[in-house]
Design a protein around this motif. Structure first.
Motif, mmCIF file in Angstrom:
data_model
loop_
_atom_site.group_PDB
_atom_site.id
_atom_site.type_symbol
_atom_site.label_atom_id
_atom_site.label_comp_id
_atom_site.label_asym_id
_atom_site.label_seq_id
_atom_site.Cartn_x
_atom_site.Cartn_y
_atom_site.Cartn_z
ATOM 1 N N GLU A 1 -4.706 -1.287 0.607
ATOM 2 C CA GLU A 1 -4.805 -2.142 -0.574
ATOM 3 C C GLU A 1 -3.516 -2.092 -1.384
ATOM 4 O O GLU A 1 -3.094 -1.042 -1.845
ATOM 5 N N LEU B 1 -1.081 -3.926 -4.634
ATOM 6 C CA LEU B 1 -1.317 -4.295 -6.024
ATOM 7 C C LEU B 1 -0.323 -5.364 -6.465
ATOM 8 O O LEU B 1 0.827 -5.373 -6.035
ATOM 9 N N TRP B 2 -0.784 -6.251 -7.337
ATOM 10 C CA TRP B 2 0.103 -7.134 -8.073
ATOM 11 C C TRP B 2 0.420 -6.453 -9.402
ATOM 12 O O TRP B 2 -0.498 -6.039 -10.123
ATOM 13 N N PRO C 1 0.803 -1.228 0.000
ATOM 14 C CA PRO C 1 0.000 0.000 0.000
ATOM 15 C C PRO C 1 0.833 1.273 0.000
ATOM 16 O O PRO C 1 0.504 2.236 -0.704
ATOM 17 N N LEU D 1 -3.649 -8.503 -0.975
ATOM 18 C CA LEU D 1 -4.126 -8.352 0.398
ATOM 19 C C LEU D 1 -3.025 -8.439 1.439
ATOM 20 O O LEU D 1 -3.184 -7.947 2.547
ATOM 21 N N ARG E 1 -4.992 -13.443 -4.363
ATOM 22 C CA ARG E 1 -4.730 -12.107 -3.827
ATOM 23 C C ARG E 1 -3.646 -12.110 -2.746
ATOM 24 O O ARG E 1 -3.148 -11.046 -2.371
ATOM 25 N N GLU F 1 -3.377 -9.892 -13.137
ATOM 26 C CA GLU F 1 -4.769 -10.297 -12.987
ATOM 27 C C GLU F 1 -4.844 -11.496 -12.033
ATOM 28 O O GLU F 1 -4.254 -12.543 -12.331
ATOM 29 N N PRO F 2 -5.507 -11.351 -10.870
ATOM 30 C CA PRO F 2 -6.143 -10.137 -10.362
ATOM 31 C C PRO F 2 -5.109 -9.148 -9.835
ATOM 32 O O PRO F 2 -4.005 -9.540 -9.463
ATOM 33 N N ALA F 3 -5.482 -7.867 -9.790
ATOM 34 C CA ALA F 3 -4.535 -6.832 -9.382
ATOM 35 C C ALA F 3 -4.511 -6.618 -7.869
ATOM 36 O O ALA F 3 -3.508 -6.175 -7.322
ATOM 37 N N GLU F 4 -5.597 -6.950 -7.178
ATOM 38 C CA GLU F 4 -5.684 -6.687 -5.743
ATOM 39 C C GLU F 4 -4.734 -7.586 -4.964
ATOM 40 O O GLU F 4 -4.695 -8.797 -5.160
ATOM 41 N N ARG G 1 2.313 1.734 -3.384
ATOM 42 C CA ARG G 1 1.270 2.210 -4.303
ATOM 43 C C ARG G 1 1.041 3.704 -4.139
ATOM 44 O O ARG G 1 0.912 4.434 -5.128
#
Length: 369
Positions: free
Chosen positions: A92, A94-95, A48, A73, A191, A68-71, A51
């Protein structure tokens, strides 16, 4: 040709430094030895805070930079004894697709970018830098007032600016990392980054499962041991989460700079500053993007703020980075607890079960190895 600043290394640290300086009106040359985009042995997990730094400097990332997926955790840790521990991010993450990310950052940083240029010599004086490099077998030269070395764990700039420090402290702390990509699947939430502290392994195994691709990474001090570590990790994941692999793997090698575990950092000297892993900034979990961005931004700010003064930017950099250095040095001396990087171990540390305590000791041993 003369530039205000030359930056060596077009990863997140170098691009962030270039962006900070170019946005303040400095003429910046950004060099990278590989052609962009280029692949890198990186899990692609953006925390986070990383980001936030990226979006403040470059705006929202384009879709081609996101996996994909970008989230993202956080981290889920698995142990031999059956333990499973969630270490979520506070925000949050990101990948990201690392090759696309680096190419985007280089395009958007505002510097003159020269890729495919291998630096062969660096000369640093007081407010003077000369760089010689090879481009398509032709030797070229550039001059600048300041220099940022963001060329990774085996930094040529670090080696030439402070050769004795590099020999005594950097070389012994270099660790080989192998990332292997397969086609495959497993019973795993994409995630989360997976992390495994195996009783038979030496270090921490890392893995992800995403869109039909499985990535596994292991780190070893000695080259011949990586295959054994990888086999141990693969066998464990097959039993634990039903890992099934297909086809032939793609293997990528890299080197990590683990100086920070001993509380050592190399910030450069005089008009030459180091950022990212070249300086020793590496999260204890192995996540380097956020610290690369943070140190690159700070290096750029210190050069910009010292311009026009009769004081080299290294002094500004050392003063402003001191709180970060002290924090990471303290973490290298004590057992991991509370916040370690951007992950909170407090709930795990507070668990009273014998299995949880044993697993935490194993994790501590490997983080401090």
């Amino acid at each position: 040709m003369h530039y205000d600043v030359a930056v060596v290394g077009a990863g997140p640290a170098g691009c962030m430094a270039a962006r900070e300086l170019a946005s303040r009106g400095f003429k910046v040359l950004l060099l990278d030895k590989y052609g962009l985009p280029r692949e890198k042995a990186c899990m692609g997990l953006l925390s986070p805070e990383g980001r936030r730094l990226l979006e403040e400097g470059f705006g929202p990332l384009p879709a081609e930079c996101l996996a994909e997926p970008a989230e993202a955790l956080g981290v889920k840790v698995l142990s031999d004894g059956g333990g499973e521990y969630l270490l979520p991010f506070s925000g949050e993450g990101l990948w990201v697709r690392r090759a696309s990310l680096d190419a985007f950052l280089a395009r958007a940083c505002g510097a003159e970018v020269r890729d495919g240029c291998r630096v062969t010599e660096v000369t640093v004086g007081r407010f003077y830098v000369r760089i010689r490099f090879l481009h398509e077998d032709d030797e070229e030269e550039a001059e600048a007032t300041y220099l940022v070395g963001a060329d990774g764990a085996e930094s040529l700039v670090a080696r030439m600016v402070r050769p004795e420090f590099y020999r005594l402290h950097t070389l012994p702390a270099l660790e080989r990392t192998v990332l292997v990509l397969w086609e495959g699947e497993a019973d795993w939430d994409s995630r989360w980054l997976g992390m495994v502290a195996l009783a038979r392994g030496e270090g921490l195994g890392r893995f992800f499962v995403r869109a039909g691709t499985v990535g596994m990474a292991v780190s070893c001090g000695e080259e011949h041991r990586w295959q054994r570590e990888l086999d141990t990790l693969s066998e464990f994941l097959s039993r634990r989460i039903g890992l099934a692999l297909r086809g032939e793997p793609v293997r990528m090698l890299s080197v990590s700079n683990r100086m920070a575990r001993g509380g050592r950092f190399n910030l450069g000297a005089g008009s030459a500053l180091l950022a990212g892993e070249a300086a020793g900034f590496l999260d204890p979990w192995g996540f380097g993007i956020r610290l690369a961005l943070e140190s690159g931004k700070l290096a750029g700010e210190c050069i910009a703020d010292s311009a026009g003064e009769n004081v080299t930017p290294h002094l500004h950099y050392l003063r402003r980075a001191r709180p970060v250095l002290e924090m990471w040095a303290a973490r290298g001396r004590k057992r991991p607890a509370g916040m370690v990087g951007e992950l909170d171990l407090s709930p795990w540390s507070d668990e009273r079960g014998r299995t949880a305590r044993r697993d935490l000791r194993s994790l501590r041993r490997r983080l401090g190895r």
